[in-house]
Design a protein around this motif. Sequence first.
Motif, PDB file in Angstrom:
ATOM      1  N   SER A  63       0.828  -1.211   0.000  1.00  0.00           N
ATOM      2  CA  SER A  63       0.000   0.000   0.000  1.00  0.00           C
ATOM      3  C   SER A  63       0.859   1.256   0.000  1.00  0.00           C
ATOM      4  CB  SER A  63      -0.939  -0.011   1.214  1.00  0.00           C
ATOM      5  OG  SER A  63      -0.164  -0.137   2.380  1.00  0.00           O
ATOM      6  N   CYS A  64       2.179   1.079  -0.016  1.00  0.00           N
ATOM      7  CA  CYS A  64       3.071   2.247  -0.033  1.00  0.00           C
ATOM      8  C   CYS A  64       3.424   2.622  -1.467  1.00  0.00           C
ATOM      9  CB  CYS A  64       4.348   1.957   0.744  1.00  0.00           C
ATOM     10  SG  CYS A  64       4.053   1.738   2.490  1.00  0.00           S
ATOM     11  N   ASP A  65       3.923   3.842  -1.611  1.00  0.00           N
ATOM     12  CA  ASP A  65       4.234   4.318  -2.952  1.00  0.00           C
ATOM     13  C   ASP A  65       5.633   4.945  -3.006  1.00  0.00           C
ATOM     14  OD1 ASP A  65       3.147   4.059  -5.423  1.00  0.00           O
ATOM     15  OD2 ASP A  65       1.843   5.821  -5.303  1.00  0.00           O
ATOM     16  N   CYS A  66       6.577   4.313  -2.352  1.00  0.00           N
ATOM     17  CA  CYS A  66       7.943   4.838  -2.271  1.00  0.00           C
ATOM     18  C   CYS A  66       8.486   5.086  -3.685  1.00  0.00           C
ATOM     19  CB  CYS A  66       8.842   3.842  -1.526  1.00  0.00           C
ATOM     20  SG  CYS A  66       8.139   3.294   0.046  1.00  0.00           S
ATOM     21  N   TYR A  68      11.311   5.087  -5.048  1.00  0.00           N
ATOM     22  CA  TYR A  68      12.455   4.324  -5.562  1.00  0.00           C
ATOM     23  C   TYR A  68      12.121   2.856  -5.837  1.00  0.00           C
ATOM     24  CZ  TYR A  68      12.173   3.566  -0.552  1.00  0.00           C
ATOM     25  OH  TYR A  68      11.686   3.309   0.704  1.00  0.00           O
ATOM     26  N   CYS A  69      10.976   2.401  -5.344  1.00  0.00           N
ATOM     27  CA  CYS A  69      10.771   0.945  -5.238  1.00  0.00           C
ATOM     28  C   CYS A  69       9.940   0.387  -6.395  1.00  0.00           C
ATOM     29  CB  CYS A  69      10.085   0.635  -3.905  1.00  0.00           C
ATOM     30  SG  CYS A  69       9.807  -1.130  -3.671  1.00  0.00           S
ATOM     31  N   GLY A  70      10.426  -0.710  -6.961  1.00  0.00           N
ATOM     32  CA  GLY A  70       9.775  -1.315  -8.117  1.00  0.00           C
ATOM     33  C   GLY A  70       8.410  -1.921  -7.834  1.00  0.00           C
ATOM     34  N   ILE A  71       8.122  -2.268  -6.576  1.00  0.00           N
ATOM     35  CA  ILE A  71       6.800  -2.864  -6.295  1.00  0.00           C
ATOM     36  C   ILE A  71       5.865  -1.856  -5.627  1.00  0.00           C
ATOM     37  CG2 ILE A  71       7.677  -5.244  -6.258  1.00  0.00           C
ATOM     38  CD1 ILE A  71       7.284  -5.171  -3.160  1.00  0.00           C
ATOM     39  N   ARG A  72       6.157  -0.567  -5.812  1.00  0.00           N
ATOM     40  CA  ARG A  72       5.279   0.489  -5.265  1.00  0.00           C
ATOM     41  C   ARG A  72       3.868   0.317  -5.811  1.00  0.00           C
ATOM     42  NH1 ARG A  72       5.158   5.264  -8.461  1.00  0.00           N
ATOM     43  NH2 ARG A  72       5.262   6.477  -6.542  1.00  0.00           N
ATOM     44  N   GLN A 106       9.342 -11.691   4.170  1.00  0.00           N
ATOM     45  CA  GLN A 106       9.289 -10.296   3.708  1.00  0.00           C
ATOM     46  C   GLN A 106       8.132 -10.084   2.748  1.00  0.00           C
ATOM     47  OE1 GLN A 106      12.189  -8.126   0.887  1.00  0.00           O
ATOM     48  NE2 GLN A 106      12.934  -7.556   2.909  1.00  0.00           N
ATOM     49  N   SER A 107       7.527  -8.908   2.835  1.00  0.00           N
ATOM     50  CA  SER A 107       6.414  -8.590   1.930  1.00  0.00           C
ATOM     51  C   SER A 107       6.303  -7.085   1.768  1.00  0.00           C
ATOM     52  CB  SER A 107       5.095  -9.113   2.511  1.00  0.00           C
ATOM     53  OG  SER A 107       4.771  -8.385   3.677  1.00  0.00           O
ATOM     54  N   GLY A 108       5.410  -6.671   0.867  1.00  0.00           N
ATOM     55  CA  GLY A 108       5.009  -5.278   0.831  1.00  0.00           C
ATOM     56  C   GLY A 108       4.282  -4.955   2.123  1.00  0.00           C
ATOM     57  N   GLU A 109       3.961  -3.666   2.295  1.00  0.00           N
ATOM     58  CA  GLU A 109       3.311  -3.251   3.543  1.00  0.00           C
ATOM     59  C   GLU A 109       1.792  -3.242   3.366  1.00  0.00           C
ATOM     60  OE1 GLU A 109       5.180   0.019   5.692  1.00  0.00           O
ATOM     61  OE2 GLU A 109       3.206   0.957   5.859  1.00  0.00           O
TER      62      GLU A 109
END
Length: 359
Positions: A63-66, A68-72, A106-109
């Motif tokens: 649910s994040c939109d960082c 730099y991150c490819g899975i945003r 590990q996972s997305g948030e």
Amino acid sequence: MIDIEKLQHPDCIPDRQEIIELLSLQSPDDIERLRYSAEQLLLRLRGKEVYFRGLIEFSNVCSCDCYYCGIRRSNTDVLRYTLSKDQIVQSAVWCAQQGYGSVVLQSGERSDVASADFIEECILEIKDKTISQQLPEGLGITLSCGEQTEQVYQRWFDAGAHRYLLRIESSTPELFAVLHPPAQKLQPRIEALKALKKIGYKAGTGVMIGLPGQTIENLADDILFFRDIDADMIGMGPYIVHNATPMAHFQDEITAQSEMIFKLSQKMIAVTRLTLKNVNIAASTALQAMKEDGRETGLTFGANVIMPQVTPVEVRKNYLLYEGKPCLDENAEQCRTCLSLRVASVGRTIAYNNWGDRR
Ligand code: 5AD
């Protein structure tokens, strides 16, 4: 000029100015003295052993939109997946059978109740299935699932997770702010790390190195932040551009500096070792994305943890945080063999059936 060798002493801690000086070293001779001192300190405090943490990237839903991150969240090119509980538990049991001692889930948030329940169930079942003579308390479980409420952290701890990774990404407020949308703030992340420590987790944090606009002073402050928060584990690696992110336009600038960024990443490991002394430091996968022998070089600069990939191969390509992530095609067995050879190539040994916590 700072006396690098004296920092091998467990009581001799560099101050901010000295940390800046160490991170600024350029001559091959000086960098070798830095590397050697960090390695000697590690060998004296912790021995030759490297800890394996089997890495299970169990979901890329985020649910994040960082930026730099490819899975945003906003990257709609990504095929989203979540492994089933059986797949996660099976991967963990495989790690226990290999003698890895611990896993990282590990996972997305995500902050919904269903995902918190799901993770709790996975922890309980992994613990239940991995208690053995070799591992009387079962596999060590590290979580890396982002910022959560203290209650959720407590539930997962009570279920049996005992380590948590939550990188600060940058401890400099201005830099953190340009890497994240306005809704994501630095202070709540610091509070989350404090909550983890209060609950009793071994807490890990870390930063990306070579971020656009990042200075040596920022990195020195990151190391001081690790010390002030009393981090038990550090995971750091070079920033690598992902093309489908708002930071893609930095590609040329970052590529032109890649040699410098790689060197700086190695120096960060050594200076963190010399400042924080007995912590666990990971030789991150991103180091290997930059250079074939990046991870084992990280070990020689003072790292003592490696995270072999155990994510099922069919979903691994959907967990691309950055371009050029290595080990996409090798199965867990091949990753084990490959990393064992890499560890041996720098004269180190693997600690089997051992959680390997900071003492
Ligand atoms: N380059 C390097 N590291 C990255 N991470 C996320 N995106 C990138 C990138 N483009 C790191 C972050 C995060 C960890 C799981 O992966 O530091 O905390």
